[in-house]
Design an enzyme around this catalytic site. Structure first.
Site, PDB file in Angstrom:
ATOM      1  N   GLY A  54      28.127  70.695  -7.410  1.00 38.44           N
ATOM      2  CA  GLY A  54      26.846  71.162  -7.800  1.00 38.44           C
ATOM      3  C   GLY A  54      26.557  71.492  -9.103  1.00 38.44           C
ATOM      4  O   GLY A  54      26.986  70.831 -10.442  1.00 38.44           O
ATOM      5  N   CYS A  55      25.799  72.378  -9.789  1.00 40.23           N
ATOM      6  CA  CYS A  55      24.742  73.045 -10.414  1.00 40.23           C
ATOM      7  C   CYS A  55      26.372  73.381 -11.073  1.00 40.23           C
ATOM      8  O   CYS A  55      27.147  74.130 -10.897  1.00 40.23           O
ATOM      9  CB  CYS A  55      23.693  74.000 -10.597  1.00 40.23           C
TER      10      CYS A  55
END
Length: 235
Positions: A54-55
């Site tokens: 993810g981020c």
């Protein structure tokens, strides 16, 4: 891409959503340690590992608080050098994933322990090409193994967790071997520490730090290993 324009009302609603939705609230758990691990070479002072989940703001923030980690740098892995830019990677068409390169002391923490933290609190490994509010292949769950041994340990661990049905469904995590890592733009480094009140960080990432402290107290350190501090010490 990550939205920075969240109102106070949206922040409160999203915070409630984190604890109300099982897939979010239950994603943080201490999974069993891998049955196989890398043996620390007696002469090795540092090793590196690259994880995507993810981020990169949150993944970096988690590993910056892990004992034995001297640096955790946000960047891009899986694609070509000429496209390793935030604006290009954000299209989801470059083959990159937002990733974090972790430099660690194998005498203090093992590769297997880093994997255990990665699968426990750094992200939800059951989400395919997304993580929380972010969607696209650039947010995929991937272990970017730097050598065949890392790839073997990661694949065996994924199989172990799937066989034990730890999450109740198969992991979406893939293993990609020997893919170059490119350091992200400077404004992405140490983002969680520098912007703890930014709504995206408060909702999606600060709970991960809290879970790291609760689930892995033996591996948690309150003082983060900051990229900018490391740069300053070398100048």
């Amino acid at each position: 891409m990550k939205s920075l324009a969240l109102t106070a009302g949206t922040l409160a609603a999203a915070a409630l959503l984190w604890y109300a939705v099982p897939s979010l609230a239950e994603s943080a758990r201490r999974v069993p340690a891998p049955t196989a691990d890398l043996t620390a070479a007696a002469a090795a002072k540092t090793e590196s590992a690259v994880f995507a989940g993810g981020c990169f703001w949150g993944v970096q923030g988690v590993f910056q608080h892990v004992k034995g980690v001297s640096n955790a740098v946000s960047g891009y892995a899986g694609g070509a050098a000429k496209m390793a830019r935030y604006e290009d990677v954000g299209t989801g068409r470059t083959g990159h994933a937002e990733a974090v390169r972790i430099t660690y002391d194998p005498q203090q923490i093992s590769y297997g322990k880093l994997l255990q933290i990665y699968f426990s609190v750094a992200h939800d490994p059951t989400e395919l090409n997304r993580q929380g509010p972010d969607t696209g292949t650039q947010y995929r769950s991937t272990v970017f193994a730097e050598n065949a041994e890392q790839a073997r340990i990661a694949k065996d661990y994924i199989a172990q967790l799937n066989q034990a049905k730890i999450y109740g469904k198969p992991l979406a995590t893939t293993v990609e071997l020997s893919k170059p890592f490119y350091v992200a733009e400077d404004y992405h480094q140490d983002y969680l520490t520098l912007h703890p009140h930014q709504p995206y960080i408060a909702i999606n990432d600060l709970p991960k730090i809290d879970e790291l402290r609760k689930l892995f107290p033996e591996s948690y350190t309150a003082a983060p290993a900051l990229v900018h501090a490391a740069k300053a010490s070398k100048s």
